[in-house]
Design an enzyme around this catalytic site. Structure first.
Site, PDB file in Angstrom:
ATOM      1  N   HIS A 160      -5.021   7.937  -2.180  1.00 37.03           N
ATOM      2  CA  HIS A 160      -5.191   7.041  -3.638  1.00 37.03           C
ATOM      3  C   HIS A 160      -6.093   7.146  -4.187  1.00 37.03           C
ATOM      4  O   HIS A 160      -7.481   6.926  -3.571  1.00 37.03           O
ATOM      5  CB  HIS A 160      -4.557   5.681  -3.054  1.00 37.03           C
ATOM      6  CG  HIS A 160      -3.283   5.543  -2.723  1.00 37.03           C
ATOM      7  ND1 HIS A 160      -2.913   4.916  -1.680  1.00 37.03           N
ATOM      8  CD2 HIS A 160      -1.927   6.084  -3.028  1.00 37.03           C
ATOM      9  CE1 HIS A 160      -1.382   4.599  -1.595  1.00 37.03           C
ATOM     10  NE2 HIS A 160      -1.154   5.665  -2.503  1.00 37.03           N
TER      11      HIS A 160
ATOM     12  N   GLU B 292      -9.068   4.297  -4.232  1.00 37.55           N
ATOM     13  CA  GLU B 292      -9.831   3.761  -3.117  1.00 37.55           C
ATOM     14  C   GLU B 292     -10.894   4.496  -2.518  1.00 37.55           C
ATOM     15  O   GLU B 292     -10.980   5.240  -1.748  1.00 37.55           O
ATOM     16  CB  GLU B 292      -8.737   3.644  -2.055  1.00 37.55           C
ATOM     17  CG  GLU B 292      -7.655   2.923  -2.330  1.00 37.55           C
ATOM     18  CD  GLU B 292      -6.105   3.177  -1.793  1.00 37.55           C
ATOM     19  OE1 GLU B 292      -6.148   3.806  -0.685  1.00 37.55           O
ATOM     20  OE2 GLU B 292      -5.051   2.481  -2.224  1.00 37.55           O
TER      21      GLU B 292
ATOM     22  N   HIS C 282      -7.181   4.129   3.933  1.00 38.84           N
ATOM     23  CA  HIS C 282      -6.838   3.588   2.443  1.00 38.84           C
ATOM     24  C   HIS C 282      -7.859   2.278   2.386  1.00 38.84           C
ATOM     25  O   HIS C 282      -8.619   1.764   3.116  1.00 38.84           O
ATOM     26  CB  HIS C 282      -5.364   2.914   2.368  1.00 38.84           C
ATOM     27  CG  HIS C 282      -4.449   3.944   2.308  1.00 38.84           C
ATOM     28  ND1 HIS C 282      -3.778   4.255   1.326  1.00 38.84           N
ATOM     29  CD2 HIS C 282      -3.883   5.118   3.141  1.00 38.84           C
ATOM     30  CE1 HIS C 282      -2.867   5.438   1.395  1.00 38.84           C
ATOM     31  NE2 HIS C 282      -2.899   5.942   2.798  1.00 38.84           N
TER      32      HIS C 282
ATOM     33  N   GLU D  43      -6.327   0.083   6.268  1.00 38.64           N
ATOM     34  CA  GLU D  43      -6.690  -0.540   4.859  1.00 38.64           C
ATOM     35  C   GLU D  43      -8.051  -1.163   5.086  1.00 38.64           C
ATOM     36  O   GLU D  43      -8.050  -2.122   5.851  1.00 38.64           O
ATOM     37  CB  GLU D  43      -5.552  -1.566   4.389  1.00 38.64           C
ATOM     38  CG  GLU D  43      -4.222  -1.110   4.276  1.00 38.64           C
ATOM     39  CD  GLU D  43      -3.907  -0.302   2.960  1.00 38.64           C
ATOM     40  OE1 GLU D  43      -4.894  -0.368   2.321  1.00 38.64           O
ATOM     41  OE2 GLU D  43      -2.977   0.233   2.874  1.00 38.64           O
TER      42      GLU D  43
HETATM   43  O1  0X9 Z   1       1.223   1.464  -0.776  1.00 42.73           O
HETATM   44  C1  0X9 Z   1       0.730   2.135   0.071  1.00 42.73           C
HETATM   45  O2  0X9 Z   1       0.646   3.245   0.256  1.00 42.73           O
HETATM   46  C2  0X9 Z   1      -0.378   1.479   1.075  1.00 42.73           C
HETATM   47  N1  0X9 Z   1      -1.148   0.358   0.544  1.00 42.73           N
HETATM   48  S1  0X9 Z   1      -2.222   0.866  -0.723  1.00 42.73           S
HETATM   49  O3  0X9 Z   1      -2.927  -0.412  -1.391  1.00 42.73           O
HETATM   50  N2  0X9 Z   1      -3.541   1.479  -0.034  1.00 42.73           N
HETATM   51  O4  0X9 Z   1      -1.710   1.766  -1.665  1.00 42.73           O
HETATM   52  C3  0X9 Z   1       0.537   0.855   2.204  1.00 42.73           C
HETATM   53  C4  0X9 Z   1       1.513   1.639   2.768  1.00 42.73           C
HETATM   54  C5  0X9 Z   1       1.348   1.909   3.952  1.00 42.73           C
HETATM   55  N3  0X9 Z   1       0.026   1.632   4.568  1.00 42.73           N
HETATM   56  C6  0X9 Z   1      -0.663   2.567   4.804  1.00 42.73           C
HETATM   57  N4  0X9 Z   1      -0.502   3.940   5.050  1.00 42.73           N
HETATM   58  N5  0X9 Z   1      -2.327   2.434   4.730  1.00 42.73           N
HETATM   59 ZN    ZN Z   2      -3.880   3.688  -0.350  1.00 38.40          ZN
END
Ligand code: 0X9
Ligand code: ZN
Length: 408
Positions: free
Chosen positions: A170, A173, A295, A369
């Protein structure tokens, strides 16, 4: 602690506000609001373009709003508690550099990260080797650094178990680009000094790919700080959420088929060059044992599954290993990290990388995270790069140690 040689790598540029962005965040605020139920969540999604949280559901949510959006929000009866009153100033603060500071005192651009990886290779030629997994959509090379004793003597040490650490699926981040290069630095600096690290570097292969979405990350520096997806045009929109594009249970709950959505999964599994390159690379490692996907934000440590609330067969192993990581991370500064499977700890997220690592590669897939829990969110100030990366590294050391023992 960082070695002198690295501390001497100074940044010669000192600018007050280095990166003026075409997307003007003047007047924007980040406010915390409250959604009583799913209907409220949908209303919010229709009124504001940027919801910052990982956990988008009933409860407290941080949203990034223009003056107009804020007006709409409050007029519709939502509470709006200001968390960051001046988003533009917070962005400027995040990109301000001080001359002569240590390499983790400022966020690095993609070019600076690549340059840094080459510097590590020059400093530690016997331990570190820069590699590429292929190009992004816009043609940027995606680089990583491989760390193992005698890295140049053999193409692969098949008897050594491998760990992969990837960051920045992402774009916005930013701490997720710094924590991986911090860990590369620590593995190299601490080798020959710290017994635990020395064993890990001697007995394991560690592959660190700090920016797997370079097009998106560059765009957050040059155009729009809050960009999340990659930069491939799709219909009348731009960008696929790489963390919904992986091919294990792709297309299920917690991913979107609309091109404009922040969680747009793409037209098919592995439709994106960035995830295809990663798949090829990860499939090329016969000794792959553990994988970390970094993330931000929310301070969580997560494991499979994202597509279902069922627990993985080896849930107890995850619970134990991640429990140890949490303990080590919290011991540093008392910042708390919540642990659990993705689906029940955050929300459903089909097509995420952790599920593919676990389901397809049958390796251990864990995801962070990192800091914080919303006070600064993605705009985490530069002073927190080091402590947040130290926490990340403390957890990763537990993962590497587990990997090493597994290889015996
Ligand atoms: O939405 C996502 O992909 C993740 N949260 S974020 O705010 N970083 O976008 C959560 C999905 C599963 N979590 C991770 N793989 N960290
Ligand atoms: Zn993310």
């Amino acid at each position: 602690m960082l070695k002198r040689s690295l501390l001497l790598t100074v940044w010669t540029i000192a600018c007050l506000s280095a990166f003026a962005q075409p997307f003007d965040y003047s007047g924007y605020k980040i406010v915390r609001t409250y959604a009583k139920n799913e209907i409220d969540v949908e209303k919010l999604e229709s009124m504001v373009t940027t919801i910052c949280n990982c956990i988008i559901g009933p409860g407290y949510l941080e949203v990034c709003v223009s003056p107009d959006e804020l007006k709409k929000l409050t007029e519709s009866g939502f509470i709006a508690e200001v968390v960051i009153g001046d988003v533009r100033a917070a962005i400027e603060r995040q990109t301000t550099r001080i001359a002569g500071e240590n390499p983790f005192g400022s966020y690095k651009t993609y070019d600076e990260i690549v340059e840094y990886l080459y510097m590590l290779q020059r400093t530690y030629p016997n331990l570190a080797q820069v590699f590429s997994i292929g190009n992004s959509y816009q043609g940027r090379r995606v680089y990583g650094i491989k760390i193992t004793e005698g890295v140049r003597l053999q193409r692969s040490y098949r008897s050594r178990p491998a760990s992969v650490v990837q960051g920045c699926q992402h774009a916005r981040e930013w701490i997720a680009t710094m924590a991986p290069i911090y860990t590369a630095t620590r593995l190299l600096n601490d080798y020959g000094v710290d017994a635990r690290t020395t064993k890990i570097v001697r007995e394991c292969e560690t592959y660190i790919i700090p920016v797997v979405n370079p097009d998106g990350n560059v765009y957050t520096w040059t155009n729009q700080r809050m960009w999340r997806k990659n930069r491939r045009p799709v219909g009348s929109n731009v960008g696929v959420d790489l963390n919904r594009n992986w091919g294990y249970q792709w297309g299920g709950q917690g991913s979107s088929g609309s091109t404009g959505s922040e969680t747009y999964r793409g037209p098919s599994a592995f439709s994106e060059i960035e995830t295809t390159n990663l798949r090829r690379f990860l499939q090329s490692l016969p000794n792959l044992t553990t994988h970390m996907d970094i993330h931000s934000y929310s301070q969580l440590i997560l494991w499979p599954w994202g597509y279902t609330s069922n627990l993985p067969a080896n849930n107890a192993t995850y619970q134990q290993l991640v429990g140890r990581m949490k303990t080590e991370m919290e011991a540093l500064y008392g910042y708390t990290y919540t642990i659990g499977p993705i689906y029940t700890t955050i929300y459903p997220a089909s097509g995420n990388s952790v599920d593919w690592i676990h389901g397809d590669r049958r390796a251990i897939g864990i995801s962070y995270e990192l800091r914080d829990t919303g006070d600064f969110g993605f705009l985490l100030p530069p002073e927190q790069i080091v402590p947040a990366s130290e926490e990340s590294h403390a957890g990763l050391m537990e993962m590497f140690e587990w990997t090493r023992r597994r290889g015996k």
